[in-house]
Write a protein that holds these residues in place. Structure first.
Motif, PDB file in Angstrom:
ATOM      1  N   VAL A  60       4.530  -7.895   9.825  1.00 19.52           N
ATOM      2  CA  VAL A  60       3.359  -7.293   9.195  1.00 19.52           C
ATOM      3  C   VAL A  60       3.653  -5.814   8.954  1.00 19.52           C
ATOM      4  O   VAL A  60       4.167  -5.118   9.837  1.00 19.52           O
ATOM      5  CB  VAL A  60       2.107  -7.441  10.074  1.00 19.52           C
ATOM      6  N   LEU A  61       3.324  -5.345   7.754  1.00 19.99           N
ATOM      7  CA  LEU A  61       3.507  -3.948   7.390  1.00 19.99           C
ATOM      8  C   LEU A  61       2.142  -3.278   7.263  1.00 19.99           C
ATOM      9  O   LEU A  61       1.271  -3.757   6.529  1.00 19.99           O
ATOM     10  CB  LEU A  61       4.260  -3.845   6.057  1.00 19.99           C
ATOM     11  N   LEU A  62       1.960  -2.194   7.997  1.00 20.15           N
ATOM     12  CA  LEU A  62       0.757  -1.372   7.872  1.00 20.15           C
ATOM     13  C   LEU A  62       1.123  -0.143   7.045  1.00 20.15           C
ATOM     14  O   LEU A  62       2.048   0.596   7.393  1.00 20.15           O
ATOM     15  CB  LEU A  62       0.233  -0.956   9.239  1.00 20.15           C
ATOM     16  N   VAL A  63       0.396   0.068   5.963  1.00 19.17           N
ATOM     17  CA  VAL A  63       0.756   1.099   4.990  1.00 19.17           C
ATOM     18  C   VAL A  63      -0.312   2.186   4.946  1.00 19.17           C
ATOM     19  O   VAL A  63      -1.508   1.894   4.859  1.00 19.17           O
ATOM     20  CB  VAL A  63       0.912   0.487   3.581  1.00 19.17           C
ATOM     21  N   GLY A  64       0.146   3.432   5.003  1.00 19.88           N
ATOM     22  CA  GLY A  64      -0.769   4.562   4.867  1.00 19.88           C
ATOM     23  C   GLY A  64      -0.030   5.768   4.333  1.00 19.88           C
ATOM     24  O   GLY A  64       1.183   5.744   4.134  1.00 19.88           O
ATOM     25  N   HIS A  65      -0.771   6.844   4.096  1.00 14.85           N
ATOM     26  CA  HIS A  65      -0.145   8.105   3.685  1.00 14.85           C
ATOM     27  C   HIS A  65      -0.909   9.257   4.311  1.00 14.85           C
ATOM     28  O   HIS A  65      -2.124   9.163   4.552  1.00 14.85           O
ATOM     29  CB  HIS A  65      -0.102   8.246   2.158  1.00 14.85           C
ATOM     30  N   HIS A  66      -0.208  10.345   4.577  1.00 10.89           N
ATOM     31  CA  HIS A  66      -0.858  11.493   5.207  1.00 10.89           C
ATOM     32  C   HIS A  66      -0.962  12.700   4.292  1.00 10.89           C
ATOM     33  O   HIS A  66      -1.521  13.730   4.684  1.00 10.89           O
ATOM     34  CB  HIS A  66      -0.145  11.865   6.520  1.00 10.89           C
ATOM     35  N   ARG A 142       5.472 -10.862   6.005  1.00  8.82           N
ATOM     36  CA  ARG A 142       4.592 -11.926   5.502  1.00  8.82           C
ATOM     37  C   ARG A 142       3.240 -11.386   5.051  1.00  8.82           C
ATOM     38  O   ARG A 142       2.448 -12.115   4.439  1.00  8.82           O
ATOM     39  CB  ARG A 142       4.389 -12.989   6.580  1.00  8.82           C
ATOM     40  N   ALA A 143       2.941 -10.133   5.379  1.00  6.88           N
ATOM     41  CA  ALA A 143       1.671  -9.529   4.963  1.00  6.88           C
ATOM     42  C   ALA A 143       1.780  -8.020   5.016  1.00  6.88           C
ATOM     43  O   ALA A 143       2.501  -7.460   5.848  1.00  6.88           O
ATOM     44  CB  ALA A 143       0.527  -9.998   5.860  1.00  6.88           C
ATOM     45  N   ALA A 144       1.056  -7.369   4.106  1.00  6.07           N
ATOM     46  CA  ALA A 144       0.933  -5.916   4.117  1.00  6.07           C
ATOM     47  C   ALA A 144      -0.549  -5.569   4.096  1.00  6.07           C
ATOM     48  O   ALA A 144      -1.303  -6.084   3.265  1.00  6.07           O
ATOM     49  CB  ALA A 144       1.637  -5.300   2.912  1.00  6.07           C
ATOM     50  N   PHE A 145      -0.955  -4.708   5.019  1.00  9.31           N
ATOM     51  CA  PHE A 145      -2.332  -4.241   5.082  1.00  9.31           C
ATOM     52  C   PHE A 145      -2.335  -2.744   4.761  1.00  9.31           C
ATOM     53  O   PHE A 145      -1.660  -1.964   5.422  1.00  9.31           O
ATOM     54  CB  PHE A 145      -2.941  -4.500   6.457  1.00  9.31           C
ATOM     55  N   VAL A 146      -3.086  -2.389   3.720  1.00 14.54           N
ATOM     56  CA  VAL A 146      -3.093  -1.016   3.228  1.00 14.54           C
ATOM     57  C   VAL A 146      -4.382  -0.343   3.684  1.00 14.54           C
ATOM     58  O   VAL A 146      -5.482  -0.841   3.418  1.00 14.54           O
ATOM     59  CB  VAL A 146      -2.968  -0.980   1.694  1.00 14.54           C
ATOM     60  N   THR A 328      -0.721  -8.894  -0.026  1.00 13.88           N
ATOM     61  CA  THR A 328      -1.218  -7.550   0.263  1.00 13.88           C
ATOM     62  C   THR A 328      -2.733  -7.504   0.187  1.00 13.88           C
ATOM     63  O   THR A 328      -3.327  -8.021  -0.760  1.00 13.88           O
ATOM     64  CB  THR A 328      -0.628  -6.540  -0.738  1.00 13.88           C
ATOM     65  N   LEU A 329      -3.337  -6.873   1.189  1.00 16.94           N
ATOM     66  CA  LEU A 329      -4.779  -6.636   1.173  1.00 16.94           C
ATOM     67  C   LEU A 329      -5.003  -5.136   1.339  1.00 16.94           C
ATOM     68  O   LEU A 329      -4.499  -4.514   2.271  1.00 16.94           O
ATOM     69  CB  LEU A 329      -5.474  -7.405   2.295  1.00 16.94           C
ATOM     70  N   ASP A 330      -5.769  -4.567   0.425  1.00 15.54           N
ATOM     71  CA  ASP A 330      -5.950  -3.116   0.357  1.00 15.54           C
ATOM     72  C   ASP A 330      -7.411  -2.763   0.633  1.00 15.54           C
ATOM     73  O   ASP A 330      -8.292  -3.626   0.616  1.00 15.54           O
ATOM     74  CB  ASP A 330      -5.533  -2.629  -1.040  1.00 15.54           C
ATOM     75  N   GLY A 331      -7.649  -1.476   0.886  1.00 15.67           N
ATOM     76  CA  GLY A 331      -9.014  -1.008   1.105  1.00 15.67           C
ATOM     77  C   GLY A 331      -9.533  -1.269   2.498  1.00 15.67           C
ATOM     78  O   GLY A 331     -10.745  -1.268   2.722  1.00 15.67           O
ATOM     79  N   LEU A 332      -8.629  -1.475   3.464  1.00  8.01           N
ATOM     80  CA  LEU A 332      -9.036  -1.776   4.842  1.00  8.01           C
ATOM     81  C   LEU A 332      -9.336  -0.522   5.663  1.00  8.01           C
ATOM     82  O   LEU A 332      -9.656  -0.612   6.839  1.00  8.01           O
ATOM     83  CB  LEU A 332      -7.937  -2.583   5.539  1.00  8.01           C
ATOM     84  N   GLY A 333      -9.224   0.637   5.037  1.00 11.05           N
ATOM     85  CA  GLY A 333      -9.438   1.883   5.759  1.00 11.05           C
ATOM     86  C   GLY A 333     -10.902   2.254   5.876  1.00 11.05           C
ATOM     87  O   GLY A 333     -11.780   1.403   6.043  1.00 11.05           O
ATOM     88  N   ALA A 334     -11.182   3.546   5.779  1.00 10.98           N
ATOM     89  CA  ALA A 334     -12.534   4.049   6.020  1.00 10.98           C
ATOM     90  C   ALA A 334     -13.512   3.613   4.938  1.00 10.98           C
ATOM     91  O   ALA A 334     -13.138   3.374   3.786  1.00 10.98           O
ATOM     92  CB  ALA A 334     -12.502   5.574   6.105  1.00 10.98           C
TER      93      ALA A 334
END
Length: 367
Positions: A60-66, A142-146, A328-334
């Protein structure tokens, strides 16, 4: 979580300031080290600082940026604050709260085994130096959560994103004295005006079906920045037109590229050069369908509100993970609103539930 968010927001990280991004990486890295019990790999590419944690064999890949769009000094006019459950500050929504939720979610699990965390430092400017890192890891997962912010203030997830292309049309003419010999010049500004109108009309050239709907979807081709000339009394010899393109499919991206490359000059003696091209590929609904169904089921089982998923025009690093075949599933943040704007805010009460949902998603996809 609020204390951690405050620390990240107070460390400004304007994308164009590599020193500021490096300072931010140190703060994010220290937070992750405290929560996860392991320090990150610090990766500097062309002066841009990225962070990566790898636990075991990534599934699983957790994707973010700072990095953020806010120039240094923005805290003076947009200070960190929490009032009536609303957190504000530069980059609070996009996407420092998402980073806090991501790290706390992972820390809440019995083990982070099977997870890779990748926090880039150039997402806001196209991820030129981090794209290869993102794609390389995503291919093996197998999955990326953005952890980008939700699609709206109600918390919708992002189940599709348009692809992006960027162009610059360079118009070359010939300078001349605007009062004595204007006829001897070739006015690049006039030709640029012709090109602006042509470019603005390209969306209508993408074709339509019998019902009048665009065959290639809701592609947009928008002239943005425009510059020309060197002096008030000189026929402009040079002009530039920047163009923003958003497309829902690869076919639309290819067609727009063909149309842009086919632009021709209207003014005798003027010459055109089309620079740039494709950037992020589209993130299609198919890439998120199974993960969205899983997230909806987990939210329902936890007694949380019904999840919604919508397509958005903005792009993210999720476009890259989806394009290499990683679900990929996006928009899981704040949850909040106002990204990139003075009104940017985060709904504090939604941070913990979203972190819990992410933790459950990680558990189900790593096992």
């Amino acid at each position: 979580m609020l204390a951690d968010l405050e620390e990240l927001v107070r460390c400004e990280s304007f994308s164009a300031d590599h020193a500021a991004v490096a300072r931010s990486a140190a703060v994010v890295g220290a937070l992750g080290t405290r929560l996860l019990g392991a320090g990150p790999e610090t990766i500097v590419i062309d002066g841009v600082t990225h962070l990566r944690w790898i636990f075991g064999t990534p599934r699983v890949l957790l994707v973010g940026h700072h990095d953020t769009v806010w120039p240094l000094g923005s805290l003076r006019n947009h200070p960190w604050s929490v009032t009536d459950g609303i957190a504000r500050g530069p980059g609070v929504l996009d996407m420092k709260a998402g980073l806090v939720q991501m790290l706390h979610a992972l820390a809440s699990l019995p083990s982070p085994d099977g997870v890779c965390v990748l926090v880039s430092g150039d997402e806001e400017v196209g991820s030129a130096t981090s794209r290869e890192l993102i794609e390389e890891t995503a291919r093996a997962c197998r999955a990326a959560f953005v952890l980008e912010a939700s699609a709206d203030e109600r918390g919708a997830l992002k189940t599709a994103r348009k692809g992006t292309s960027r162009y610059e049309v360079v118009v070359r003419g010939r300078a001349a004295h605007a009062g004595l010999d204007p006829q001897k010049g070739v006015n690049a500004a006039v030709e640029a005006a012709h090109q602006v109108l042509s470019i603005a009309g390209l969306s209508a050239s993408l074709g339509a079906d019998g019902g009048g709907h665009s065959v290639l979807g809701l592609a947009t081709v928008t002239p943005t920045l425009l510059s020309s000339g060197s002096a008030r009394n000189t026929v402009p010899a040079l002009a530039r037109v920047s163009v923003d393109v958003r497309v829902p499919t690869t076919a639309a991206q290819d067609r727009v590229d063909e149309l842009m490359r086919g632009l021709t000059a209207r003014t005798p003696g003027a010459r055109l050069e089309v620079l740039g091209g494709r950037q992020r590929p589209p993130m299609t609904p198919e890439s998120s369908a199974e993960l969205f169904a899983l997230a909806s089921r987990l939210a329902k089982e936890s007694g949380e509100e019904l999840l919604r998923g919508i397509a958005v025009g903005g792009a993210s690093d999720g476009n890259y993970t989806a394009a290499v075949g990683c679900p990929t599933l996006d928009g899981l943040g704040a949850v909040g609103a106002g990204a990139h704007a003075d009104s940017e805010y985060v709904d504090v009460a939604r941070m913990v539930p979203r972190a819990r949902l992410l933790a459950r998603l990680i558990e189900h996809t790593t096992n």
